[in-house]
Design an enzyme around this catalytic site. Structure first.
Site, PDB file in Angstrom:
ATOM      1  CE  LYS A  64      -4.660   0.709   0.448  1.00 25.65           C
ATOM      2  NZ  LYS A  64      -5.602  -0.020  -0.322  1.00 25.65           N
ATOM      3  N   GLY A  66     -20.861   6.541   4.387  1.00 26.59           N
ATOM      4  CA  GLY A  66     -20.042   6.928   3.416  1.00 26.59           C
ATOM      5  C   GLY A  66     -20.512   6.410   2.239  1.00 26.59           C
ATOM      6  CB  VAL A  67     -23.266   7.275   0.192  1.00 24.54           C
ATOM      7  CG1 VAL A  67     -23.973   6.464   1.154  1.00 24.54           C
ATOM      8  CG2 VAL A  67     -23.637   8.691   0.934  1.00 24.54           C
ATOM      9  N   GLY A  68     -19.651   7.605  -0.863  1.00 29.69           N
ATOM     10  CA  GLY A  68     -18.918   8.087  -1.864  1.00 29.69           C
ATOM     11  C   GLY A  68     -18.665   6.995  -3.086  1.00 29.69           C
ATOM     12  CE  LYS A  69     -12.526   6.372  -4.674  1.00 29.76           C
ATOM     13  NZ  LYS A  69     -11.338   6.321  -5.316  1.00 29.76           N
ATOM     14  CB  VAL A  70     -17.163   1.681  -2.276  1.00 28.10           C
ATOM     15  CG1 VAL A  70     -17.908   0.384  -1.987  1.00 28.10           C
ATOM     16  CG2 VAL A  70     -15.909   1.552  -2.927  1.00 28.10           C
ATOM     17  N   GLY A  71     -19.703   3.397  -1.711  1.00 30.13           N
ATOM     18  CA  GLY A  71     -21.020   3.501  -1.052  1.00 30.13           C
ATOM     19  C   GLY A  71     -22.265   3.541  -1.755  1.00 30.13           C
ATOM     20  CG  HIS A  72     -22.545   5.971  -5.647  1.00 32.36           C
ATOM     21  ND1 HIS A  72     -21.159   6.049  -5.684  1.00 32.36           N
ATOM     22  CD2 HIS A  72     -22.841   5.813  -6.819  1.00 32.36           C
ATOM     23  CE1 HIS A  72     -20.926   5.876  -6.976  1.00 32.36           C
ATOM     24  NE2 HIS A  72     -21.957   5.870  -7.878  1.00 32.36           N
TER      25      HIS A  72
END
Length: 377
Positions: free
Chosen positions: A88, A188-194
């Site tokens: 990482k 968290g509804v950004g890149k993955v969450g949405h």
């Protein structure tokens, strides 16, 4: 500086969270780049893991995050069935202020200097367009756009894999692999969450959302204000409110790590935790606390492996259907972990670690045996 170095070196060389093969500190003063690349293990192959761009409170915090995330990638890649190790990288700074083409190109040169021991991809704060820039300086950048030979947005299959983990959790706990009629909280509804919200709604779940970015919440609420899912998405002010929602069946942390800690655990109402965030357990022992409370935990690095499955496929010529078929197997892997946990009388997180460590150990032993055999010929 001495205290920071001593603390990091102790983590790297002496703690149970250490054992990394290599840690590289990268600096390019002209562009403002300060980065850490951590390679935890190459037992299964080159280390693959994303690049996080974040405004850390301290350099020490950045190094520790890189170490923890790299270690998690070793376990994630092992359980995803990939012939890849774990690594990482973190770039230190506010991406909204510091990110530039010059900085990303400088970072790409550092990745290239490792000669393929580390393969990078997107993470929090980095996007497909960023990997396209990084790839101009290194062949070891995945998560690129389709126009540049990549797979595009890896969050699509990350969300799909988390959904498979939720289905497995439902199967294990309630005897039916469906989320229909269940109340699921997504932090968290950004890149993955949405994307995850869409899977849940299609499966018949009721969804409660929150995000530090108001526009992310508004986008989802407005999208489902009418239509077949109208009334099945609501929002709360913050994560503190979300984990206290009455009747919550599943809690899905999909932002930064450390969501399960000494403060959140006592007030968590959900019966299952299954989300996309990395390093959800704030410290060792939380997994036992979850088990003691009767909360089923689907290990984060198992269920969020869809994204790494997708970007890894770029190394062999990307095929979405092939990747989705592999990500679907997260359902079976999660059930296997729950079964192992029950059989061994340990929390699921410990069971997942055992399975991953066994695969890495066997691979290392096979490599050692092959070398010995070659030397004796």
């Amino acid at each position: 500086m001495t205290e920071m170095t001593d603390g990091v070196l102790h983590t790297l060389f002496r703690s149970e969270q250490g054992g990394h093969e290599q840690v590289v500190l990268c600096q390019d003063r002209a562009s403002g780049l300060k980065a850490v690349i951590a390679i935890h293990s190459t037992a299964l192959g080159p280390a693959l893991g994303g690049t996080r761009f974040h405004a850390y409170a301290s350099d020490e915090e950045a190094v520790r995050d890189a170490l923890n995330l790299a270690r998690g990638m070793s376990y994630k890649n092992a359980l995803a069935g990939l012939d890849l190790g774990g690594g990482k990288a973190v770039i230190i700074g506010d991406p909204d202020i510091l990110k530039s083409e010059e900085l990303l190109l400088a970072y790409g040169r550092f990745v290239e200097s490792l000669g393929g021991r580390y393969v990078t991809a997107c993470d929090v704060g980095t996007y497909v367009a960023d990997m396209d820039v990084v790839a101009r300086e290194t062949r070891w950048a995945t998560g690129r756009s389709p126009e540049n030979g990549g797979a595009g947005d890896s969050s699509v299959l990350t969300a799909f894999g988390v959904f498979q983990g939720m289905r497995a959790s439902a199967q294990h706990l309630w005897g039916d692999p469906t989320l229909r009629g269940r109340k699921v909280g997504v932090a968290g509804v950004g890149k993955v969450g949405h994307h995850l919200v869409e899977h849940l709604l299609e499966d018949g779940a009721e969804v409660v959302i929150t995000d530090v970015r108001e526009e992310s919440v508004t986008r989802i609420l407005e999208k489902h204000a009418t239509g077949k899912h109208a009334g099945r998405v609501t929002a709360v002010a913050d994560t503190e409110a979300l984990i206290r929602v009455a009747g919550l069946d599943i809690y899905a942390p999909c932002a930064l790590g450390g969501a399960l800690n000494d403060a959140s655990l006592p007030v968590l109402t959900a019966k299952v935790v299954c989300g996309a965030a990395n390093n959800q357990l704030a410290h060792p022992g939380v997994e036992k606390d979850l088990a003691d409370r009767g909360i089923l935990y689907a290990p984060d690095y198992v269920v969020n492996a869809g994204g790494v499955i997708q970007v890894a496929d770029e190394l062999h010529g990307f095929d979405f259907d092939r990747c989705k078929a592999k990500a679907t197997k997260i359902f079976d892997t999660t059930l296997e972990i729950f079964a192992r946990a029950k059989a061994d009388g340990i929390p699921p997180a410990a069971a997942a670690d055992r399975i991953a460590e066994q695969r890495m150990s066997e691979a290392l032993a096979a490599r050692t045996a092959a070398r010995s055999a070659a030397l004796t010929v």
